[in-house]
Design a protein around this motif. Structure first.
Motif, short mmCIF file in Angstrom:
data_model
loop_
_atom_site.label_atom_id
_atom_site.label_comp_id
_atom_site.label_asym_id
_atom_site.label_seq_id
_atom_site.Cartn_x
_atom_site.Cartn_y
_atom_site.Cartn_z
N TYR A 79 0.83 -1.20 0.00
CA TYR A 79 0.00 0.00 0.00
C TYR A 79 0.87 1.25 0.00
O TYR A 79 0.59 2.22 -0.72
CB TYR A 79 -0.91 -0.02 1.22
CG TYR A 79 -2.00 1.04 1.22
CD1 TYR A 79 -3.25 0.76 0.69
CD2 TYR A 79 -1.77 2.30 1.77
CE1 TYR A 79 -4.25 1.71 0.69
CE2 TYR A 79 -2.76 3.25 1.78
CZ TYR A 79 -4.00 2.97 1.24
OH TYR A 79 -4.99 3.92 1.24
N GLU A 84 -2.66 1.50 -3.97
CA GLU A 84 -3.83 0.90 -3.35
C GLU A 84 -4.33 -0.32 -4.12
O GLU A 84 -4.69 -1.35 -3.51
CB GLU A 84 -4.95 1.94 -3.24
CG GLU A 84 -6.18 1.45 -2.53
CD GLU A 84 -7.25 2.52 -2.50
OE1 GLU A 84 -7.41 3.17 -1.45
OE2 GLU A 84 -7.94 2.70 -3.53
N ASP A 322 -8.10 1.52 5.74
CA ASP A 322 -7.93 2.26 4.49
C ASP A 322 -9.23 2.41 3.72
O ASP A 322 -9.21 2.92 2.58
CB ASP A 322 -6.90 1.55 3.61
CG ASP A 322 -5.52 1.50 4.26
OD1 ASP A 322 -5.18 2.47 4.98
OD2 ASP A 322 -4.79 0.52 4.05
N SER A 571 -12.72 4.29 -0.35
CA SER A 571 -11.30 4.42 -0.02
C SER A 571 -11.03 5.70 0.75
O SER A 571 -11.59 6.77 0.45
CB SER A 571 -10.47 4.38 -1.30
OG SER A 571 -9.11 4.67 -1.02
#
Length: 595
Positions: A79, A84, A322, A571
């Motif tokens: 990450y 992502e 996240d 996100s």
């Protein structure tokens, strides 16, 4: 003295977690099949080569775990370094790895327990396996109950679960020491007949030894469990590398000593592939040793089960943090610091799979999750050393702190540019934005030109380093794929190996000539990562088959759909504020937040 005692206590905890998660029943079962089919008396070399490959991977985990001490392990590193989307695929693959791995281990415990109680069908009815002919399903209540018990222990806290794992690990290590000592005595008594074979030390050649190394490599998987507990460590920079290194060293020594003894007691072609250690002792008149070895196998399976379930809740928590998974997985107990909801969800799903499913056909998918995780960890180390991210996303809640810091920073910059009347013209000026090469007595135009030239050079270095890292990855993939697929014709295979090796070697040479990023952490040294990536991919391609890749592709496609329709829309990066990495620590300090 107190700090020293705490250090030894933490090392004991990490050794229990790492050794317990690594030493599984594989060493009690794999040695027979590998010796008969791949290595012969060179079984010890297989464990040594696999241990070296695991150590190189452990170095990468240790560096990243000390630099980025957060839950999520390989997912978290991907990450930060790659992005992502790739991190989601890595995390999604790890979910598959830990769930299926834990379920498969649980289903292997009940047959060994039955042997301790007198036979295959000696367990109580409510725990014994039952077959339903109409559904063609073999249910295993014992496996499901054991998963739930282990889940309960893990909910108590990292120290409590490490204590429980330490107990079963101690029994397991004692069983292995018994094999080494008693087997060594029998070996000297009988003259090590297993090594007196006409085929020599390498009956299957070097290729067979490498194939054996690829198989026994999975006996070392488990040290990443230590990295997944990074948020529960007070001094991760010191304790995590020590825990990983000590765990792997202990396991490698035990594996090699056991393999030396077993292949010396019985010729490799006469080994029992199902119970190699027990049969080796039985053939030398020690049938009673089978009970001690079975106890070791049971405790090894239990400790491996704990090591399989422990990391996944923390990966789920990191993904939920996240925004890629629902906030349900974010709940952390204030007293135990354990992600309770994630742990319970993991345990329930694993127990259901262990109860209903025969996961043996899906067990090969575990290796693909390992392949993705280990490879991305190696790539992440290269990225952090040469092209770390320029900007770091911060949550919207820090907007006020960011504005306050930037306002203060701009005021200081104005003072640096000569607007401070209290400063004499002859005094040197403070550096602008950390750039120490900009002279204070230069004009504004000269300063801008100097900054532009420095920025251009840095951008060129980063571009070259980025393309070189990609070149290394492509070269390692082509070389390992062509080298491990013997069904290619000789011309195609050697051509691909040459092209991949040329790309890999060129990338390593270029990367050696490029300076690493000035803001990198001083931990570790360059060079090991690319070698680790090559060795890991080579070993894993040896056993990952086409059918397994098809199943994994379906699983990853499901993950892509979930990420597309849920993860991207929720996100945390959607509302993030990107700040230059040089200012992140100061912003957090000014806000009173903790990293």
């Amino acid at each position: 003295m107190t700090d020293l005692c705490c250090l030894f206590l933490l090392m004991d905890i990490f050794d229990a977690l790492g050794v317990g998660s690594t030493i599984g029943a594989g060493v009690y079962i794999l040695v027979g099949a590998v010796a008969r089919e791949h290595s012969g008396p060179a079984l010890t070399m297989c464990f040594l080569i696999a241990g070296i490959a695991a150590a190189l991977s452990a170095f990468c985990y240790a560096e990243l775990a000390s630099r980025c001490p957060s839950a999520g392990s390989a997912y978290h590193y991907s990450y930060i370094c790659v992005g992502e989307g790739v991190a989601w695929l890595v995390g999604w693959a790890l979910i598959l790895e830990y769930t299926i791995g834990g379920s498969a281990v649980a289903r292997g415990i009940s047959p060994n327990l039955a042997l301790l109680f007198g036979g295959e069908n000696s367990l109580p009815t409510f725990l014994a396996r039952q077959h339903f002919p109409g559904l063609d399903v073999m249910v295993d209540p014992c496996a499901a109950v054991l998963v739930l018990i282990v889940t309960g222990f893990l909910c108590l806290g990292i120290k409590e679960s490490a204590l429980a794992q330490g107990i079963v690990t101690a029994v397991n290590v004692f069983a292995m020491l018994f094999v080494i000592i008693a087997g060594g005595y029998l070996g000297f008594k009988t003259g090590w007949t297993g090594y007196e074979v006409p085929t020599g030390y390498f009956p299957f050649g070097v290729d067979g030894m490498l194939a054996g190394s690829a198989t026994v490599f999975f006996s070392y998987i488990g040290f990443d469990t230590v990295a997944s507990t990074a948020e529960e460590v007070k001094n991760p920079k010191r304790d995590l590398p020590l825990g990983i290194a000590l765990s792997l060293s202990i396991c490698c020594c035990l594996y090699m000593l056991v393999s030396i003894v077993i292949v010396g007691l019985v010729p490799y072609y006469a080994m029992d592939p199902d119970t190699p250690i027990s049969s080796a002792f039985a053939s030398n008149g020690m049938q009673w040793a089978a009970y001690i070895i079975t106890v070791g196998a049971v405790t090894a399976l239990i400790s491996t089960l704990m090591g399989s379930i422990l990391p996944q809740p923390r990966i789920l928590m990191a993904m939920a943090r996240d925004g890629l998974l629902p906030s349900f997985f974010l709940d952390v107990n204030k007293h135990t610091q354990v992600p309770v909801n994630s742990t319970l969800a993991t345990g329930i799903v694993a127990s259901i799979l262990a109860f209903f499913m025969d996961v043996s056909q899906l067990a090969g998918m575990v290796s693909v999750g390992t392949l993705l995780a280990f490879t991305m960890v190696a790539v992440s180390v290269l990225i952090l050393r040469y092209v770390p991210p320029d900007e770091v996303p911060l949550p919207l809640s820090l907007q006020e702190s960011i504005d306050s810091y930037m306002l203060r920073h701009n005021s200081e910059a104005q003072m640096i540019n000569g607007e401070n009347p209290a400063k004499s013209p002859g005094d040197p000026c403070l550096p602008l934005l950390g750039e120490k090469n900009v002279a204070a007595d230069c004009t504004v135009v000269e300063k801008l030109e100097a900054l532009s030239s420095c920025t251009l050079d840095e951008e060129n270095r980063r571009k070259i380093a980025g393309w070189t890292i990609m070149l290394i990855c492509v070269g390692a993939f082509i070389l390992t794929f062509s080298a491990s697929n013997l069904w290619f014709s000789s011309l195609i295979r050697f051509t691909l190996c040459g092209a991949g090796g040329l790309l890999l070697l060129s990338g390593l040479v270029i990367l050696t000539c490029i300076d690493q990023d000035d803001e990198r952490h001083n931990f570790g040294h360059a060079g090991d990562t690319a070698d680790q990536e090559f060795i890991i991919i080579l070993l894993l391609f040896e056993i990952v088959r086409v059918a397994t890749w098809v199943r994994v592709s379906v699983w990853l496609m499901i993950g892509v759909l979930i990420y597309t329709f849920y993860g991207r829309r929720h996100s945390s990066l959607l509302n993030a504020i990107y700040v230059p990495k040089a200012h992140v620590d100061e912003i957090y300090r000014s806000s009173g937040a903790m990293l």
